[in-house]
Design an enzyme around this catalytic site. Sequence first.
Site, PDB file in Angstrom:
ATOM      1  N   HIS A 142       0.836  -1.208   0.000  1.00  0.00           N
ATOM      2  CA  HIS A 142       0.000   0.000   0.000  1.00  0.00           C
ATOM      3  C   HIS A 142       0.872   1.259   0.000  1.00  0.00           C
ATOM      4  O   HIS A 142       0.599   2.223  -0.707  1.00  0.00           O
ATOM      5  CB  HIS A 142      -0.876   0.048   1.256  1.00  0.00           C
ATOM      6  CG  HIS A 142      -1.812  -1.102   1.425  1.00  0.00           C
ATOM      7  ND1 HIS A 142      -1.652  -2.045   2.414  1.00  0.00           N
ATOM      8  CD2 HIS A 142      -2.924  -1.457   0.757  1.00  0.00           C
ATOM      9  CE1 HIS A 142      -2.632  -2.929   2.346  1.00  0.00           C
ATOM     10  NE2 HIS A 142      -3.428  -2.599   1.339  1.00  0.00           N
ATOM     11  N   SER A 151      -2.410  -8.302   3.404  1.00  0.00           N
ATOM     12  CA  SER A 151      -2.857  -8.282   4.804  1.00  0.00           C
ATOM     13  C   SER A 151      -3.261  -9.688   5.242  1.00  0.00           C
ATOM     14  O   SER A 151      -3.276  -9.993   6.433  1.00  0.00           O
ATOM     15  CB  SER A 151      -3.990  -7.287   5.009  1.00  0.00           C
ATOM     16  OG  SER A 151      -4.672  -7.082   3.827  1.00  0.00           O
TER      17      SER A 151
END
Length: 287
Positions: A39, A188
Amino acid sequence: MSVPIVRTVAELRTVVAGWRRSGASVAVVPTMGALHEGHLSLVRAALQKAERVIVTLFVNPKQFNSAADLAAYPQTESQDAAKLASLGAHLLYVPDAEEMYPPGFATTVSVSGVSEGLCGAFRPGHFDGVATVVAKLFLQTGADFAFFGEKDFQQLRLVKRLVQDLDIPITIVHCPTVREGDGLALSSRNARLSPAERTIAPKLPSVLFETADRLARGGPLLETLAEARAAILSAGYREVEYLELRGEVDLQPMTSVHRPARLLVAAWLGDTRLIDNVRTSPFGLTN
Ligand code: AMP
């Protein structure tokens, strides 16, 4: 320094309008939070491109086809905000589900073609959820640029199709997949892997890279993919949902690497579903 946080469309629009009055360009980086280096690479790229960068954090219930998967999704807003502050992002937009989908919400954005097959075949409704939320985020932010990772390659193609078809005036910029030192793509979901699973996990990208290379050198498709599936399973993965060669731009199935292509995979390691993809071209592997 901290990053300002807004939670409503009205507040978001007020901030962006102020930036626009001063003539600033605006980029948006949509995320579901639990930010990692993948990210952050998008945020850094956005900061290079635009004068103001909005990161959105919304765990979009419409794109989860399993309630358990949604419930297990990590919620780490304060850590995320600290990471974004240290990079110098300008705004964190964190709407809740009521703000995004108020009572009476009845619209679905659906992109055919690129959303069919691959993840679309195994996660019913997922890409309608993605298309709907991404369209809303683009209209809410009014950004000039949006940044997406190649990690979610089918999603990237869907978003490009969406903005083209709906004439949304935003440029989609894509950034390469960020990987751990052992090749595992950052996600994640990696945090859900047990220590034993974590040691098995990098076999997926290693088989993917090797297979893409073999295909680029003219290896026979069916045999090469069958061997790759067997290698993933014998490494300890529970199931290979798909392993497919598709056109780089149109995501159409391909039978040989006669033009730029992507080899895409989804596989289950215990209770964790991992996806990855790699570019391959007639001139050899480049990613
Ligand atoms: P997510 O929070 O999983 O919805 O991802 C938000 C954005 O980050 C999407 O554009 C993803 O493709 C991107 N992203 C996730 N993991 C990576 C990675 N390992 N490398 C690059 N981009 C990533």
